[in-house]
Motif scaffolding. Sequence first.
Motif, PDB file in Angstrom:
ATOM      1  N   PHE A  31     -42.971  27.234 -40.637  1.00 38.73           N
ATOM      2  CA  PHE A  31     -44.057  26.498 -39.710  1.00 38.73           C
ATOM      3  C   PHE A  31     -44.560  25.535 -40.411  1.00 38.73           C
ATOM      4  CE2 PHE A  31     -48.014  25.564 -37.847  1.00 38.73           C
ATOM      5  CZ  PHE A  31     -47.673  25.543 -36.705  1.00 38.73           C
ATOM      6  N   GLU A  32     -44.697  24.336 -39.781  1.00 36.83           N
ATOM      7  CA  GLU A  32     -45.445  23.228 -40.191  1.00 36.83           C
ATOM      8  C   GLU A  32     -46.050  22.251 -39.076  1.00 36.83           C
ATOM      9  OE1 GLU A  32     -45.060  19.242 -43.184  1.00 36.83           O
ATOM     10  OE2 GLU A  32     -43.062  20.027 -42.111  1.00 36.83           O
ATOM     11  N   GLY A  33     -47.367  22.549 -39.164  1.00 38.07           N
ATOM     12  CA  GLY A  33     -48.242  21.656 -37.831  1.00 38.07           C
ATOM     13  C   GLY A  33     -49.822  21.892 -38.051  1.00 38.07           C
ATOM     14  N   GLU A  34     -50.760  21.825 -37.061  1.00 34.51           N
ATOM     15  CA  GLU A  34     -51.787  22.028 -37.035  1.00 34.51           C
ATOM     16  C   GLU A  34     -52.179  23.557 -36.434  1.00 34.51           C
ATOM     17  OE1 GLU A  34     -54.293  19.534 -37.942  1.00 34.51           O
ATOM     18  OE2 GLU A  34     -52.566  18.505 -38.750  1.00 34.51           O
ATOM     19  N   ALA A  35     -53.450  23.762 -37.206  1.00 34.09           N
ATOM     20  CA  ALA A  35     -54.097  25.347 -36.824  1.00 34.09           C
ATOM     21  C   ALA A  35     -55.573  25.087 -36.659  1.00 34.09           C
ATOM     22  CB  ALA A  35     -53.488  26.314 -37.829  1.00 34.09           C
ATOM     23  N   GLU A  36     -55.911  25.967 -35.809  1.00 34.58           N
ATOM     24  CA  GLU A  36     -57.428  26.276 -35.749  1.00 34.58           C
ATOM     25  C   GLU A  36     -58.153  27.284 -36.860  1.00 34.58           C
ATOM     26  OE1 GLU A  36     -58.631  27.056 -32.003  1.00 34.58           O
ATOM     27  OE2 GLU A  36     -58.261  25.214 -31.313  1.00 34.58           O
ATOM     28  N   ARG A  37     -57.094  28.253 -37.031  1.00 34.41           N
ATOM     29  CA  ARG A  37     -57.306  29.421 -38.081  1.00 34.41           C
ATOM     30  C   ARG A  37     -55.931  29.882 -38.352  1.00 34.41           C
ATOM     31  NH1 ARG A  37     -60.412  31.666 -34.241  1.00 34.41           N
ATOM     32  NH2 ARG A  37     -58.911  32.842 -33.565  1.00 34.41           N
ATOM     33  N   VAL A  38     -56.163  30.381 -39.838  1.00 34.08           N
ATOM     34  CA  VAL A  38     -55.214  31.233 -40.104  1.00 34.08           C
ATOM     35  C   VAL A  38     -55.861  32.629 -40.665  1.00 34.08           C
ATOM     36  CG1 VAL A  38     -53.665  31.516 -42.103  1.00 34.08           C
ATOM     37  CG2 VAL A  38     -53.816  29.214 -40.974  1.00 34.08           C
ATOM     38  N   VAL A  39     -55.315  33.619 -40.274  1.00 31.68           N
ATOM     39  CA  VAL A  39     -56.002  35.075 -40.801  1.00 31.68           C
ATOM     40  C   VAL A  39     -54.848  35.777 -41.528  1.00 31.68           C
ATOM     41  CG1 VAL A  39     -57.114  37.149 -40.155  1.00 31.68           C
ATOM     42  CG2 VAL A  39     -57.766  34.999 -38.939  1.00 31.68           C
ATOM     43  N   CYS A  40     -55.293  36.341 -42.657  1.00 30.31           N
ATOM     44  CA  CYS A  40     -54.065  37.120 -43.431  1.00 30.31           C
ATOM     45  C   CYS A  40     -55.056  37.987 -44.333  1.00 30.31           C
ATOM     46  CB  CYS A  40     -53.265  36.244 -43.978  1.00 30.31           C
ATOM     47  SG  CYS A  40     -53.736  34.954 -45.233  1.00 30.31           S
ATOM     48  N   ARG A  41     -54.032  38.778 -44.982  1.00 26.88           N
ATOM     49  CA  ARG A  41     -54.912  39.789 -45.769  1.00 26.88           C
ATOM     50  C   ARG A  41     -54.451  39.403 -47.353  1.00 26.88           C
ATOM     51  NH1 ARG A  41     -54.105  45.333 -44.264  1.00 26.88           N
ATOM     52  NH2 ARG A  41     -55.945  44.709 -43.424  1.00 26.88           N
ATOM     53  N   SER A  42     -55.545  39.121 -48.166  1.00 26.75           N
ATOM     54  CA  SER A  42     -55.300  38.708 -49.491  1.00 26.75           C
ATOM     55  C   SER A  42     -55.363  40.064 -50.355  1.00 26.75           C
ATOM     56  CB  SER A  42     -56.399  37.740 -49.976  1.00 26.75           C
ATOM     57  OG  SER A  42     -57.591  38.460 -50.295  1.00 26.75           O
ATOM     58  N   ILE A  43     -55.135  39.754 -51.591  1.00 28.24           N
ATOM     59  CA  ILE A  43     -55.393  41.280 -52.569  1.00 28.24           C
ATOM     60  C   ILE A  43     -56.619  41.737 -52.434  1.00 28.24           C
ATOM     61  CG2 ILE A  43     -53.334  40.558 -53.891  1.00 28.24           C
ATOM     62  CD1 ILE A  43     -55.050  39.644 -55.962  1.00 28.24           C
ATOM     63  N   THR A  44     -57.638  41.043 -52.103  1.00 25.47           N
ATOM     64  CA  THR A  44     -58.955  41.416 -52.149  1.00 25.47           C
ATOM     65  C   THR A  44     -59.528  41.636 -50.865  1.00 25.47           C
ATOM     66  OG1 THR A  44     -59.858  39.297 -52.276  1.00 25.47           O
ATOM     67  CG2 THR A  44     -59.534  40.347 -54.488  1.00 25.47           C
ATOM     68  N   GLY A  45     -58.733  41.160 -49.561  1.00 25.48           N
ATOM     69  CA  GLY A  45     -59.246  41.689 -48.566  1.00 25.48           C
ATOM     70  C   GLY A  45     -58.591  40.691 -47.456  1.00 25.48           C
TER      71      GLY A  45
END
Length: 133
Positions: free
Chosen positions: A16-30
């Motif tokens: 994917f390549e484009g514009e986003a308002e928000r990205v939510v994901c899990r890092s190794i710390t939360g």
Amino acid sequence: MATFPIRIGTPDGLLFEGEAERVVCRSITGDLAILAGHCNFCTALGMGEAHIVLEDGTKREAACIGGMLSVMHGSCSLLATTWEWKEDIDAERAARAKERASEKLAKGGLSDQEYKLAQAKLQRALVRLSVKE
């Protein structure tokens, strides 16, 4: 809402390549959320559900299995070990993987390495099934 450029890729290529308002994901710390204007940032990704909200408000969900996320000068790059969009997840395959890993763990007698591998396979299957629901 303000947007920012994002690129999502895996070792297999750009997804994917484009514009986003928000990205939510899990890092190794939360869990974390990236919004427009985020400071420069870099983190290792964990295993969990992820989603992006596009500039038109559309939410795209995915299973993310490890990788790295960076924000530099307002642009976000996410390189995942595995990134599967919700619509691409094969729920039957994930259920079979969950069953195999669960059986292996229940059977016991595993070396430390075999136990960790079975646990990781179980977790990956559970993440995929959770996203697919």
